[in-house]
Each structure stands twice: as structure tokens, then as C-alpha cells.
Design a protein around this motif. Structure first.
Motif, PDB file in Angstrom:
ATOM      1  N   ARG A 120       0.680  -1.215   0.069  1.00 32.49           N
ATOM      2  CA  ARG A 120       0.064   0.020  -0.186  1.00 32.49           C
ATOM      3  C   ARG A 120       0.768   1.232   0.116  1.00 32.49           C
ATOM      4  O   ARG A 120       0.491   2.286  -0.709  1.00 32.49           O
ATOM      5  CB  ARG A 120      -0.892   0.027   1.279  1.00 32.49           C
ATOM      6  N   THR A 121       1.765   1.228   0.832  1.00 30.95           N
ATOM      7  CA  THR A 121       2.704   2.529   0.986  1.00 30.95           C
ATOM      8  C   THR A 121       4.203   2.389   0.373  1.00 30.95           C
ATOM      9  O   THR A 121       4.844   3.505   0.318  1.00 30.95           O
ATOM     10  CB  THR A 121       2.834   2.710   2.437  1.00 30.95           C
ATOM     11  N   GLY A 122       4.532   1.228   0.041  1.00 33.48           N
ATOM     12  CA  GLY A 122       6.071   1.282  -0.493  1.00 33.48           C
ATOM     13  C   GLY A 122       7.108   1.173   0.740  1.00 33.48           C
ATOM     14  O   GLY A 122       8.090   1.468   0.286  1.00 33.48           O
ATOM     15  N   SER A 123       6.694   1.292   2.050  1.00 37.93           N
ATOM     16  CA  SER A 123       7.480   1.088   2.948  1.00 37.93           C
ATOM     17  C   SER A 123       7.291  -0.035   3.966  1.00 37.93           C
ATOM     18  O   SER A 123       6.136  -0.284   4.351  1.00 37.93           O
ATOM     19  CB  SER A 123       7.009   2.556   3.862  1.00 37.93           C
ATOM     20  N   SER A 174       6.231   9.718   5.237  1.00 36.60           N
ATOM     21  CA  SER A 174       6.327   8.367   4.255  1.00 36.60           C
ATOM     22  C   SER A 174       6.430   6.997   5.508  1.00 36.60           C
ATOM     23  O   SER A 174       5.819   6.010   4.852  1.00 36.60           O
ATOM     24  CB  SER A 174       7.449   8.535   3.484  1.00 36.60           C
ATOM     25  N   MET A 175       6.983   7.022   6.243  1.00 38.79           N
ATOM     26  CA  MET A 175       7.004   5.676   7.179  1.00 38.79           C
ATOM     27  C   MET A 175       6.394   5.888   8.452  1.00 38.79           C
ATOM     28  O   MET A 175       6.364   6.603   9.394  1.00 38.79           O
ATOM     29  CB  MET A 175       8.546   5.535   7.395  1.00 38.79           C
ATOM     30  N   PRO A 176       5.341   5.023   8.706  1.00 38.49           N
ATOM     31  CA  PRO A 176       4.914   4.058   7.219  1.00 38.49           C
ATOM     32  C   PRO A 176       3.434   4.274   6.972  1.00 38.49           C
ATOM     33  O   PRO A 176       2.653   3.431   6.548  1.00 38.49           O
ATOM     34  CB  PRO A 176       4.817   2.632   8.344  1.00 38.49           C
ATOM     35  N   PHE A 177       2.704   5.544   7.420  1.00 34.99           N
ATOM     36  CA  PHE A 177       1.494   5.613   7.245  1.00 34.99           C
ATOM     37  C   PHE A 177       1.099   6.436   5.994  1.00 34.99           C
ATOM     38  O   PHE A 177      -0.285   6.477   5.800  1.00 34.99           O
ATOM     39  CB  PHE A 177       0.894   6.316   8.493  1.00 34.99           C
ATOM     40  N   LEU A 178       2.047   6.922   5.266  1.00 37.77           N
ATOM     41  CA  LEU A 178       1.550   7.959   4.011  1.00 37.77           C
ATOM     42  C   LEU A 178       1.163   6.902   2.731  1.00 37.77           C
ATOM     43  O   LEU A 178       2.039   6.018   2.527  1.00 37.77           O
ATOM     44  CB  LEU A 178       2.642   8.729   3.750  1.00 37.77           C
TER      45      LEU A 178
END
Length: 477
Positions: A120-123, A174-178
Motif C-alpha cells: 500500500r505504501t511502499g514502506s 512516508s514511514m509508514p502511514f503515508l
């Protein structure tokens, strides 16, 4: 003459650098900050960190004199910094190096949560990132979360204390909720981590970065314009001029961070690393921020009684391959997070005999860290030029070793690269025209030696085989 100031609130050191309009460094002020390590936990005193920021900013503004055109702010990422409505600590900050949430993360790996969040996030989450840490606090210290107004990141705490403004940016978020496509928090991710009811703790995402005036007394910068820029990894990319897709940056610091600029999300493959959103939509940094870094070498130096000033001589005293000594340099108590996540992975030293020397051990450690860098850059998709910066580059012999192991030229970027990037981000936000190419020009280029590069290409394959065996043993624990 206008002065531009960049502040970098790092894990072990807080720095402020003053630059002139051409990007030349006028002066640097720094203060060390402590890190409390015990039983796999890593915490920091927020008041100490903010006090260090105030000190370096006050000392710098007092030394350079004249008007401050603007200030850019950056700092360490990840971890959880719980603050009240004034930005003051509710409890000690939990560092990105913390490992207390590893059992929770193990359960998320087994249940598929880690993979689903990555898709979903790429993280890919690791023990010290906000998802597992907040979930751990929700289970074991819910009163701390109840008492907090915000769960922010280091630079966001500093920004709020300096200006009264509560905000973060897309890079830290960006880590990890975006959701990197929507550039907003993902309710689906929060729900999957059991944190939906804690959503109010997440700070507002300013896109572009938040700006304000300094209101904190004792900083020497009252009324100065300041921008809450990207955190240290993307700030370093800006400061090194790494913006074109395919180009990369290797930061040889406390952690070893490999960054590659990309214009597409890669959400397949092994969940590892992250996609850092930047100030431009449709542009990300594919990041592999490994836990291994100069901290690993520092530990070996301390154990062997070797001073930093001796490293270059010892590297030259041992041949490539270090007479068969090999080091898997995964010394962090929380294991590794990139280009794979293995919380229980630990360092290994092999091939040692009574004939082995300190030079062999030091060279093997530096080689092991360089192999980890090659692994990270390969996983991040490096295809263009490569810049390198960080404290590790102060060793010319180690920098040459990196070039040989990576088998490519290295653009050396010296000085306070993160602070420089923070200034460039602030200038962009305020519409101040600076010569970005001049600010980010490399100071030198180091070419690899063809013979040593061939040797290390084969040695790298051996490194990957030993690493695979070590990972298998870690999973069996």
C-alpha cells in the motif's frame, strides 16, 4: 551579505551550518547528544536535543553576524517523539534504533500485515519505525499516548518548540502511514496496525513544507524565517544534487543509507526499505536505510583499541580480502531493516586465526559495510551517477574501498550535506533563487581500481551467500 543557516538534529550530534549565497560554508557549530541504550531499547532526552539546537543556533548567529536570510531544518527520521500541545516531552523519545517492538513486528510478518502495508505504501516496517513503536506503546504504555497531543518526528518537535507550529512533511510521514499516491495518511494502514483510534496523534502534513518565524528566545534567531524541511535522508539527497531518476546517494553515517531518485513506485518484490515522498508529486526516493554504518566500525575500533586516525593506515596495511577475515557487520540490537528486514540478525566474524592482525579486522569490517552498501544500492535500482557523503568519507582509504567494492565512480560531496539540503528546501519554499548546481557541486570524483573491482565483484557473491545463511539462522532462533 545574506547568511543561510541549515540545522541538522542528528542521532548523536546536532549541527548548524551557515552558508553564503554561493553555498560556501562560513561556519559550523555542533553539540553532541546522548542516546540511552539498554536491553534492546534506545531513547533520547528531547529537552537535551532541543537545548543543543538552541545552543548551536545561538552560537552560529552570534558568530557570523549580519542578517539571516532564512533557516532550513532537518533531522533524524523514524522513532516516536511524544509531545504535549506545546511540543514538550510526555516521555523520552523512542529512537529509530529501538528494538522493543520486534516481537510485535514478528507477528505482523507472520500474519501478512507487513507485506500488505508495503504493497500500500511502499514502506517496509522495522522495529524502530512509528507503526510498531506506537502499537507497542498502545499496548504497554497507553497512558503516555493518552497524555500526548502529538506523535511527531525529531525535527517536528524542534520546529514546534522554535515556532509554536505543529506540522510534519511528506518525507517524515512516508514511514509508514503515508499513501504515496494520495500524499495523505492511509486510514487502511492505520486500521491494519490497530492504530485507527490514535489517528489524532499524527501531525498535520504540510505539503509543501511548513514555514514560520522563530519565536523561541535564547536562539539568537528571533523573527527569522524557518522551514520545516525534509528529514535527513531526503535533505542529504537535495544537498548532494540527487534529483534525476536513476541517480543515487550513499550516506556513510551512523546508519548506511542508500537513496535512488525514481519517478515510479515499485511495490513488488521483497518488502524492504521505503519510498520517500518528496516536495514534487510523482517523484520519490527509493531508500534503503540500513542499520549498519559507521556505528559498526566504531564498535570494532573501541574493542580493538584503534583510534579513528589510524584507520587509513590499517586499511592500507591489509590486502583486499583481509587475509580471509570476513565480517557481517549487523551489530544493531534491532537487527537489519534494509535491503531486507531481519530483526534478529546479528554480526558475525569468521576466518580469524592467531595470525590475523588488527589491520585484517578493520579492513574486513570496512569491506563488510561496503558490501552492505552495494546490496542496498542494487535493491534500490541505481542506474545513474552515484554521490557519497557522510562521516565515513573522511577516511580517504575507506572511500577508495567503497569505489572498488561498488565498481563505479563516486562523486564526493563534503561538508554538512543535510544542512545544505535543508537550506535548499527552505529557499524553494520561500521562492529564494539560489544556484542549486553550484551549491551541490562535488568536491572530487574517486574512480575504482579495475583489478580490485573485479576481486570485489567475486567477493560480493560470497558475502551474499554468507548473509543468506546468517538470515536463515536468525529466523530459526
Amino acid at each position: 551579505m545574506s547568511t543561510y543557516i541549515g540545522i541538522d538534529a542528528g542521532t548523536s550530534m546536532v549541527k548548524a551550518a551557515a552558508f553564503d549565497e554561493r553555498g560556501r560554508t562560513l561556519r559550523v557549530e555542533s553539540r553532541p547528544v546522548s542516546l540511552d541504550l539498554h536491553d534492546g531499547r534506545a531513547e533520547q532526552d528531547m529537552d537535551e536535543v532541543f537545548g543543543a539546537v538552541s545552543e548551536v543556533l545561538s552560537a552560529l548567529t552570534g558568530a557570523v553576524g549580519g542578517p539571516v536570510a532564512l533557516i532550513g531544518l532537518t533531522g533524524q527520521g523514524d522513532g516516536v517523539w511524544l509531545v504535549d500541545g506545546e511540543g514538550r516531552p510526555v516521555r523520552s523519545a523512542i529512537s529509530w534504533m529501538d528494538g522493543r517492538a520486534h516481537e510485535l513486528l514478528d507477528a505482523w510478518h507472520s500474519s501478512g500485515v507487513v507485506e500488505s502495508v508495503f504493497r500500500r505504501t511502499g514502506s517496509a516496517m522495522f522495529p524502530g519505525c512509528p507503526g510498531p513503536v506506537l502499537a507497542w506503546l498502545d499496548r504497554h504504555e497507553p497512558a503516555a499516548l493518552d497524555a500526548a497531543a502529538s506523535a511527531v518526528y525529531c525535527k517536528d518537535m524542534v520546529f514546534q518548540r522554535l515556532t509554536g507550529v505543529r506540522a510534519t512533511d511528506v518525507s517524515d510521514a512516508s514511514m509508514p502511514f503515508l499513501d504515496p499516491r494520495e500524499r495523505a495518511y492511509s486510514g487502511e494502514v492505520l486500521e491494519s496496525l490497530g492504530l485507527a483510534r490514535r489517528r489524532g496523534l499524527l501531525p498535520r502534513i504540510s505539503d509543501p513544507v511548513a514555514v514560520a518565524e522563530v519565536t523561541a528566545e535564547g536562539t539568537g534567531a528571533l523573527g527569522a524565517r524557518i522551514a520545516n524541511g525534509p528529514y535527513d535522508l531526503p535533505a542529504c539527497a537535495l544537498g548532494a544534487g540527487v534529483t534525476a531518476p536513476g541517480d543515487g546517494l550513499l550516506i556513510v553515517g551512523t546508519c548506511l543509507a542508500a537513496l535512488v531518485a525514481v519517478d515510479a513506485l515499485a511495490l513488488d518484490g521483497e518488502p524492504a526499505g521505503l519510498h520517500i515522498s518528496t516536495d514534487r508529486a510523482g517523484h520519490w526516493l527509493r531508500a534503503m536505510p540500513a542499520m549498519v554504518g559507521t556505528a559498526a566500525l566504531d564498535w570494532v575500533l573501541a574493542i580493538t583499541g584503534v583510534a579513528h586516525t589510524e584507520v587509513d593506515g590499517l586499511l592500507d596495511a591489509a590486502p583486499p580480502g583481509a587475509h580471509g577475515v570476513r565480517v557481517l557487520p549487523y551489530f544493531a540490537p534491532s537487527g537489519e531493516r534494509a535491503p531486507f528486514v531481519e530483526p534478529r540478525l546479528r554480526a558475525e566474524l569468521t576466518g580469524v586465526s592467531l595470525e590475523s592482525s588488527r589491520a585484517d579486522l578493520i579492513r574486513a569490517t570496512c569491506e563488510g559495510i561496503a558490501f552492505a552498501a552495494r546490496h542496498c544500492l542494487s535493491a534500490a535500482g541505481l542506474s545513474g551517477t552515484l554521490a557519497i557523503c557522510g562521516g565515513g568519507t573522511r577516511s580517504s582509504a575507506w572511500t577508495r574501498l567503497f569505489a572498488d567494492v561498488l565498481g563505479r565512480p563516486l562523486r564526493i560531496v563534503e561538508g554538512e550535506v543535510g544542512a545544505r539540503g535543508a537550506v535548499l528546501a527552505a529557499a524553494e519554499r520561500y521562492g529564494v533563487g539560489l544556484d542549486t548546481a553550484g551549491w551541490t557541486a562535488p568536491t572530487a570524483v574517486v574512480e575504482p581500481d579495475p583489478g580490485r573491482a573485479d576481486f570485489y565483484a567475486k567477493a560480493y557473491d560470497d558475502h551474499l551467500e554468507r548473509l543468506a545463511a546468517a538470515r536463515a539462522r536468525a529466523r530459526a532462533v
